[in-house]
Design an enzyme around this catalytic site. Structure first.
Site, PDB file in Angstrom:
ATOM      1  CE  LYS A  16      69.658  14.841  15.654  1.00  0.00           C
ATOM      2  NZ  LYS A  16      68.895  14.452  14.561  1.00  0.00           N
ATOM      3  CD  GLN A 222      69.532  21.245  13.318  1.00  0.00           C
ATOM      4  OE1 GLN A 222      70.646  21.466  13.974  1.00  0.00           O
ATOM      5  NE2 GLN A 222      68.353  21.424  14.164  1.00  0.00           N
TER       6      GLN A 222
HETATM    7  P1  GDP Z   1      65.814  13.080  16.727  1.00  0.00           P
HETATM    8  O1  GDP Z   1      65.557  14.648  16.200  1.00  0.00           O
HETATM    9  O2  GDP Z   1      67.063  12.294  16.168  1.00  0.00           O
HETATM   10  O3  GDP Z   1      66.173  13.012  18.068  1.00  0.00           O
HETATM   11  O4  GDP Z   1      64.530  12.024  16.289  1.00  0.00           O
HETATM   12  P2  GDP Z   1      63.068  12.580  16.548  1.00  0.00           P
HETATM   13  O5  GDP Z   1      62.898  12.586  17.895  1.00  0.00           O
HETATM   14  O6  GDP Z   1      62.732  13.817  15.755  1.00  0.00           O
HETATM   15  O7  GDP Z   1      62.258  11.350  15.539  1.00  0.00           O
HETATM   16  C1  GDP Z   1      62.533  10.041  15.928  1.00  0.00           C
HETATM   17  C2  GDP Z   1      61.125   9.311  16.308  1.00  0.00           C
HETATM   18  O8  GDP Z   1      61.415   8.093  16.271  1.00  0.00           O
HETATM   19  C3  GDP Z   1      60.926   9.598  17.738  1.00  0.00           C
HETATM   20  O9  GDP Z   1      59.461   9.748  17.850  1.00  0.00           O
HETATM   21  C4  GDP Z   1      61.101   8.391  18.682  1.00  0.00           C
HETATM   22  O10 GDP Z   1      60.532   8.263  19.982  1.00  0.00           O
HETATM   23  C5  GDP Z   1      61.225   7.524  17.461  1.00  0.00           C
HETATM   24  N1  GDP Z   1      62.171   6.456  17.693  1.00  0.00           N
HETATM   25  C6  GDP Z   1      63.462   6.358  18.035  1.00  0.00           C
HETATM   26  N2  GDP Z   1      63.979   5.142  17.922  1.00  0.00           N
HETATM   27  C7  GDP Z   1      63.088   4.499  17.575  1.00  0.00           C
HETATM   28  C8  GDP Z   1      62.857   2.990  17.181  1.00  0.00           C
HETATM   29  O11 GDP Z   1      64.004   2.173  17.111  1.00  0.00           O
HETATM   30  N3  GDP Z   1      61.795   2.433  16.593  1.00  0.00           N
HETATM   31  C9  GDP Z   1      60.638   3.157  16.683  1.00  0.00           C
HETATM   32  N4  GDP Z   1      59.601   2.612  16.183  1.00  0.00           N
HETATM   33  N5  GDP Z   1      60.758   4.489  16.735  1.00  0.00           N
HETATM   34  C10 GDP Z   1      61.790   4.830  17.422  1.00  0.00           C
HETATM   35  P1  IMO Z   2      66.513  17.353  14.480  1.00  0.00           P
HETATM   36  O1  IMO Z   2      67.456  17.902  15.550  1.00  0.00           O
HETATM   37  C1  IMO Z   2      65.001  17.363  10.578  1.00  0.00           C
HETATM   38  C2  IMO Z   2      65.434  21.031   8.177  1.00  0.00           C
HETATM   39  C3  IMO Z   2      64.256  21.969   7.782  1.00  0.00           C
HETATM   40  C4  IMO Z   2      64.622  22.297   6.624  1.00  0.00           C
HETATM   41  C5  IMO Z   2      65.990  22.830   6.923  1.00  0.00           C
HETATM   42  C6  IMO Z   2      66.209  24.256   7.365  1.00  0.00           C
HETATM   43  O2  IMO Z   2      65.138  17.036  15.218  1.00  0.00           O
HETATM   44  O3  IMO Z   2      67.003  16.229  13.744  1.00  0.00           O
HETATM   45  P2  IMO Z   2      65.814  25.361   9.505  1.00  0.00           P
HETATM   46  O4  IMO Z   2      64.587  25.803  10.224  1.00  0.00           O
HETATM   47  O5  IMO Z   2      66.965  25.025  10.382  1.00  0.00           O
HETATM   48  O6  IMO Z   2      66.397  26.864   8.869  1.00  0.00           O
HETATM   49  O7  IMO Z   2      65.358  24.613   8.281  1.00  0.00           O
HETATM   50  O8  IMO Z   2      66.356  21.915   7.878  1.00  0.00           O
HETATM   51  N1  IMO Z   2      65.643  20.738   9.606  1.00  0.00           N
HETATM   52  C7  IMO Z   2      65.394  19.671  10.236  1.00  0.00           C
HETATM   53  N2  IMO Z   2      64.845  18.358   9.611  1.00  0.00           N
HETATM   54  N3  IMO Z   2      65.060  17.465  11.761  1.00  0.00           N
HETATM   55  C8  IMO Z   2      65.670  18.537  12.477  1.00  0.00           C
HETATM   56  O9  IMO Z   2      66.221  18.560  13.634  1.00  0.00           O
HETATM   57  C9  IMO Z   2      65.799  19.603  11.421  1.00  0.00           C
HETATM   58  N4  IMO Z   2      66.150  20.915  11.588  1.00  0.00           N
HETATM   59  C10 IMO Z   2      66.196  21.666  10.896  1.00  0.00           C
HETATM   60  O10 IMO Z   2      63.236  20.857   7.750  1.00  0.00           O
HETATM   61  O11 IMO Z   2      64.591  21.606   5.423  1.00  0.00           O
END
Ligand code: GDP
Ligand code: IMO
Ligand code: MG
Length: 420
Positions: A16, A222
């Site tokens: 995201k 999330q």
């Molecule tokens: P979010 O919580 O939904 O914002 O996602 P996170 O940042 O926790 O995890 C997504 C991970 O995948 C991050 O390390 C991004 O830099 C990486 N990422 C996002 N899009 C891509 C993609 O298309 N390819 C690869 N290899 N990594 C990506």
């Molecule tokens: P983003 O925005 C992945 C999961 C936790 C746990 C459950 C409850 O980066 O996608 P909490 O601390 O919210 O009470 O935990 O929800 N969880 C996530 N998993 N990405 C997240 O956020 C999360 N935020 C909470 O791992 O299973």
């Protein structure tokens, strides 16, 4: 109608942050509508990686006002550290760029303590231990502290006293020590003073944005299957993750929302406990974890990895009223011989095509697609994609009934292919 909502379509970490960063280049406002520092949104811009937990992911663009919305639970200590880090990169974190809703609730040290104590016990669900559940419990229990309360010593004292008295038996029961109130009041008044210039009437600002027809991106945290009402309860977070939470969390009417953009990986991951029908427990799962860098951005925990689940994705599409999907991390599947896609479940010899309230005892039914090798960075559109990915896109669009508008093939802004 000007508000576009970006929402996680799976169990979080779908990418995201990257997508919101991409979509806010020309936006006027970007607003987080729920959750707190349980989120970890990663931005990779010009090779530098920034993980943000509270500030909306439009902060690295030049223009948009970044709103921390009323539906959030905010840990002011985490927020201050995050703002300092961003400022050290040369990012403007003044009131020109950041607005914190005075209605948003505050995560206090006793929330984190209770979350940690509970997670050490038999009913642990694998939370991020950031105090999110207890903070929302206080909000619903009408004993929460709001950001505006940090600015008024007497009110802060009354709210904290009320909450600590209410929680004391629970803390003692869990084997913890009831925290002293005075140090909390001192530290949180100081946080309030430090954040004072940023705390304001976000609802009014968002109303103005909608009335003026400004471009607003509402950023979900999330994922849909972690939603308190519609997720895989009790293995969920404590807030409304779904696009409908953008309306309640920002204080705008649902009629202000024009697009709902769901983000899904080309496979699936989950952190923490709870059902995950397509989970891989073998070397293939490990390979995806390593190639995809699937380790929690908040907790560093290895993410559970598996195949994309179109039954769950279709459900998420309907729960959110999605108008389009963005598929991320397609590059991570490179080099696999076969790409599997879950198209149904099976339980007791019966095919199941919907997501039941209890997922136990279900096994995934797969359709197999050919793998691909080589770099995707040269692809400019759908026609350039390898057959396996083209079919993955087609199957996903057919199952969900919405178009996949972008395919992300790397963490950088530029590593994105416009499909529709
Ligand atoms: P979010 O919580 O939904 O914002 O996602 P996170 O940042 O926790 O995890 C997504 C991970 O995948 C991050 O390390 C991004 O830099 C990486 N990422 C996002 N899009 C891509 C993609 O298309 N390819 C690869 N290899 N990594 C990506
Ligand atoms: P983003 O925005 C992945 C999961 C936790 C746990 C459950 C409850 O980066 O996608 P909490 O601390 O919210 O009470 O935990 O929800 N969880 C996530 N998993 N990405 C997240 O956020 C999360 N935020 C909470 O791992 O299973
Ligand atoms: Mg994340």
């Amino acid at each position: 109608m000007t508000v576009n909502v970006v929402v996680g379509a799976q169990w979080g970490d779908e990418g995201k942050g990257k997508v919101v960063d991409m979509l806010t280049e020309h936006a006027d406002v970007v607003a987080r509508y729920g959750g707190g520092a349980n989120a970890g949104h990663t931005l990779v811009v010009n090779g530098r990686k920034t993980v943000i937990r509270l500030v909306p992911s439009g902060i690295l663009q030049d223009k948009p006002l970044c709103v921390l919305g009323s539906g959030m639970v905010i840990d002011p200590a985490v927020l201050r550290t995050e703002l300092e880090t961003l400022a050290s990169y040369g990012v403007d974190t003044s009131a020109k760029r950041v607005l914190v809703s005075e209605h948003a609730h505050v995560v206090l040290p006793y929330h984190v303590l209770i979350d940690q104590l509970r997670e050490a016990g038999a009913n642990a669900i694998g939370t991020t231990k950031r105090g999110i559940g207890p903070a929302y419990e206080d909000k619903v229990g009408r004993r929460g502290v709001r950001m505006i309360d940090l600015l008024d010593g007497a009110r802060l004292r009354a709210r904290v006293q009320h909450a600590v008295e209410a929680w004391a038996p629970t803390i003692l029961n869990l084997g913890g020590e009831v925290p002293a109130i005075e140090p909390i009041l001192e530290a949180y008044s100081a946080h309030g003073q430090a954040l004072r210039p940023l705390i304001g009437d976000a609802t009014e600002r968002l109303h103005q944005a909608v009335e003026r027809g400004e471009s607003v991106v509402a950023e979900g945290a999330q994922g849909s299957l972690l939603d308190i009402d519609h997720g895989t309860y009790p293995y969920v977070t404590s807030s409304t993750v779904l696009a409908s939470g953008a309306a309640s969390g920002l204080g705008i009417g649902p009629t202000a929302i024009s697009k709902v953009i769901g983000i899904t990986k080309a496979y699936a991951t989950r952190v923490g406990s709870g059902p995950f029908p397509t989970e891989l427990h073998d070397a293939l799962g490990e390979r995806i974890r390593q190639r995809g860098g699937e380790f929690g951005s908040v907790t560093g925990r290895p993410r559970r990895c598996g195949w994309i689940d179109l039954v769950a994705l279709r459900h998420a599409t309907r729960l959110n009223g999605m108008t389009e999907l963005v598929m991320t991390k397609a590059d991570v599947l490179e080099g696999l011989e076969t790409i599997r896609v879950c198209v149904a479940y099976e339980a007791g010899g019966q095919r199941v095509q919907r997501l039941p309230a209890a997922l136990d005892g279900l096994s995934a039914v797969y359709e197999d697609l050919p793998g691909f090798s080589g770099n995707l960075s040269g692809c400019r559109g759908l026609a350039d994609l390898p057959e396996g990915l083209r079919r993955l896109v087609a199957l996903t669009e057919a199952a969900t009934g919405v178009p996949i508008t972008w395919l992300s093939v790397g963490p950088e802004r530029e590593q994105s292919i416009r499909l529709r």
